[in-house]
Design a protein around this motif. Structure first.
Motif, PDB file in Angstrom:
ATOM      1  N   ASN A   1       0.874  -1.168   0.000  1.00 11.96           N
ATOM      2  CA  ASN A   1       0.000   0.000   0.000  1.00 11.96           C
ATOM      3  C   ASN A   1       0.913   1.221   0.000  1.00 11.96           C
ATOM      4  O   ASN A   1       1.769   1.361   0.868  1.00 11.96           O
ATOM      5  N   ARG A   2       0.755   2.083  -0.976  1.00  8.26           N
ATOM      6  CA  ARG A   2       1.643   3.247  -1.106  1.00  8.26           C
ATOM      7  C   ARG A   2       1.686   4.096   0.167  1.00  8.26           C
ATOM      8  O   ARG A   2       2.684   4.727   0.459  1.00  8.26           O
ATOM      9  N   ASN A   3       0.610   4.130   0.930  1.00  9.39           N
ATOM     10  CA  ASN A   3       0.577   4.922   2.155  1.00  9.39           C
ATOM     11  C   ASN A   3       1.446   4.313   3.253  1.00  9.39           C
ATOM     12  O   ASN A   3       1.760   4.978   4.229  1.00  9.39           O
ATOM     13  N   ASP A   4       1.825   3.044   3.090  1.00  7.78           N
ATOM     14  CA  ASP A   4       2.643   2.373   4.093  1.00  7.78           C
ATOM     15  C   ASP A   4       4.143   2.536   3.854  1.00  7.78           C
ATOM     16  O   ASP A   4       4.957   2.126   4.665  1.00  7.78           O
ATOM     17  N   ILE A   5       4.524   3.121   2.719  1.00  7.08           N
ATOM     18  CA  ILE A   5       5.937   3.255   2.392  1.00  7.08           C
ATOM     19  C   ILE A   5       6.524   4.474   3.094  1.00  7.08           C
ATOM     20  O   ILE A   5       5.985   5.563   3.030  1.00  7.08           O
ATOM     21  N   ARG A   6       7.647   4.249   3.761  1.00 10.65           N
ATOM     22  CA  ARG A   6       8.359   5.321   4.459  1.00 10.65           C
ATOM     23  C   ARG A   6       9.756   5.404   3.874  1.00 10.65           C
ATOM     24  O   ARG A   6      10.411   4.377   3.650  1.00 10.65           O
ATOM     25  N   GLU A   7      10.223   6.624   3.592  1.00  9.94           N
ATOM     26  CA  GLU A   7      11.575   6.817   3.088  1.00  9.94           C
ATOM     27  C   GLU A   7      12.083   8.181   3.525  1.00  9.94           C
ATOM     28  O   GLU A   7      11.295   9.102   3.718  1.00  9.94           O
ATOM     29  N   PRO A   8      13.403   8.308   3.681  1.00  5.07           N
ATOM     30  CA  PRO A   8      13.956   9.598   4.090  1.00  5.07           C
ATOM     31  C   PRO A   8      13.899  10.615   2.947  1.00  5.07           C
ATOM     32  O   PRO A   8      13.817  10.249   1.774  1.00  5.07           O
ATOM     33  N   GLU A   9      13.975  11.867   3.301  1.00  9.52           N
ATOM     34  CA  GLU A   9      13.870  12.949   2.310  1.00  9.52           C
ATOM     35  C   GLU A   9      14.983  12.881   1.265  1.00  9.52           C
ATOM     36  O   GLU A   9      14.753  13.149   0.089  1.00  9.52           O
ATOM     37  N   TRP A  10      16.213  12.501   1.666  1.00  5.39           N
ATOM     38  CA  TRP A  10      17.304  12.427   0.702  1.00  5.39           C
ATOM     39  C   TRP A  10      16.983  11.431  -0.422  1.00  5.39           C
ATOM     40  O   TRP A  10      17.366  11.650  -1.569  1.00  5.39           O
ATOM     41  N   ALA A  11      16.281  10.351  -0.094  1.00  5.54           N
ATOM     42  CA  ALA A  11      15.944   9.346  -1.101  1.00  5.54           C
ATOM     43  C   ALA A  11      14.942   9.901  -2.112  1.00  5.54           C
ATOM     44  O   ALA A  11      15.037   9.632  -3.309  1.00  5.54           O
ATOM     45  N   LYS A  12      13.978  10.684  -1.640  1.00  5.87           N
ATOM     46  CA  LYS A  12      13.019  11.320  -2.555  1.00  5.87           C
ATOM     47  C   LYS A  12      13.742  12.286  -3.488  1.00  5.87           C
ATOM     48  O   LYS A  12      13.478  12.321  -4.687  1.00  5.87           O
ATOM     49  N   THR A  13      14.676  13.059  -2.927  1.00  2.48           N
ATOM     50  CA  THR A  13      15.444  14.016  -3.732  1.00  2.48           C
ATOM     51  C   THR A  13      16.306  13.277  -4.752  1.00  2.48           C
ATOM     52  O   THR A  13      16.364  13.662  -5.924  1.00  2.48           O
ATOM     53  N   LEU A  14      16.964  12.202  -4.324  1.00  5.75           N
ATOM     54  CA  LEU A  14      17.823  11.416  -5.204  1.00  5.75           C
ATOM     55  C   LEU A  14      17.040  10.894  -6.411  1.00  5.75           C
ATOM     56  O   LEU A  14      17.537  10.887  -7.528  1.00  5.75           O
ATOM     57  N   MET A  15      15.807  10.489  -6.200  1.00  4.26           N
ATOM     58  CA  MET A  15      15.005   9.868  -7.262  1.00  4.26           C
ATOM     59  C   MET A  15      14.196  10.854  -8.104  1.00  4.26           C
ATOM     60  O   MET A  15      13.555  10.445  -9.069  1.00  4.26           O
ATOM     61  N   CYS A  16      14.239  12.140  -7.794  1.00  4.10           N
ATOM     62  CA  CYS A  16      13.343  13.086  -8.466  1.00  4.10           C
ATOM     63  C   CYS A  16      13.516  13.124  -9.986  1.00  4.10           C
ATOM     64  O   CYS A  16      12.559  13.412 -10.704  1.00  4.10           O
ATOM     65  N   ALA A  17      14.691  12.840 -10.509  1.00  5.34           N
ATOM     66  CA  ALA A  17      14.891  12.864 -11.964  1.00  5.34           C
ATOM     67  C   ALA A  17      15.172  11.483 -12.547  1.00  5.34           C
ATOM     68  O   ALA A  17      15.348  11.341 -13.750  1.00  5.34           O
ATOM     69  N   TYR A  18      15.186  10.452 -11.711  1.00  3.80           N
ATOM     70  CA  TYR A  18      15.605   9.124 -12.164  1.00  3.80           C
ATOM     71  C   TYR A  18      14.767   8.598 -13.327  1.00  3.80           C
ATOM     72  O   TYR A  18      15.290   8.126 -14.322  1.00  3.80           O
TER      73      TYR A  18
END
Length: 161
Positions: free
Chosen positions: A135-152
């Motif tokens: 469930n997408r609402n159950d996924i937790r990740e740090p902010e750096w990971a979101k930033t790292l993936m923003c253009a992937y």
């Protein structure tokens, strides 16, 4: 000892392992005709996405990371252990990618968004089934990971100078 043999190889225009802009990367996975007939992928075309397991065959043994490092070498991000990252310099050099299944022609599987380069050995292919996804609402990740993936998975045309 575990022995794994490739089931096929990737053909794509990409020869360099880059960190971003894989969204419009077209690739063809060609299965080994000595191991498989088209019956091995019968029904795969009824799925929109596949999960591809592959070998990071270009990673040199001396580059394998078993400890911690800054993601993408960015000192502004915290040091993280190799198992808290998805980088290619992994102990067993195994990559996993979910990509869009475009079409199938005999033993050629045409995909979009596979982050693998020319000649990459394919180890396995699985259909993506919603029942296996969290469930997408159950996924937790740090902010750096979101930033790292923003253009992937952005398209190459979205690259800003």
């Amino acid at each position: 000892m575990i022995e794994i043999s490739p089931i096929g190889f990737v053909t794509t225009g990409r020869k360099e392992t880059v960190d971003d802009y894989w969204g419009d990367a077209k690739a063809t996975i060609t299965l080994d005709v000595k191991q498989f007939s088209p019956s091995a992928i019968r029904g795969l075309d009824t799925f929109s996405h596949i999960e591809v397991i592959f070998s990071f065959n270009l990673v040199k043994d001396e580059d394998v990371l078993t400890g911690e490092s800054h993601p993408r070498g960015n000192p502004e991000w915290p040091k993280m252990g190799i198992f808290a990252q998805r980088k290619k310099d992994r102990p067993n050099k195994i990559g996993v990618s979910i990509c869009k299944l475009e079409s199938i022609d005999q033993l050629k599987i045409h995909v979009l968004g596979l982050d693998a380069v020319e000649g990459t050995p394919i180890l396995d292919i699985k259909p993506v089934m919603t029942g296996f996804l969290p469930n997408r609402n159950d996924i937790r990740e740090p902010e750096w990971a979101k930033t790292l993936m923003c253009a992937y998975y952005k398209n190459e045309s979205e690259r800003q100078s």
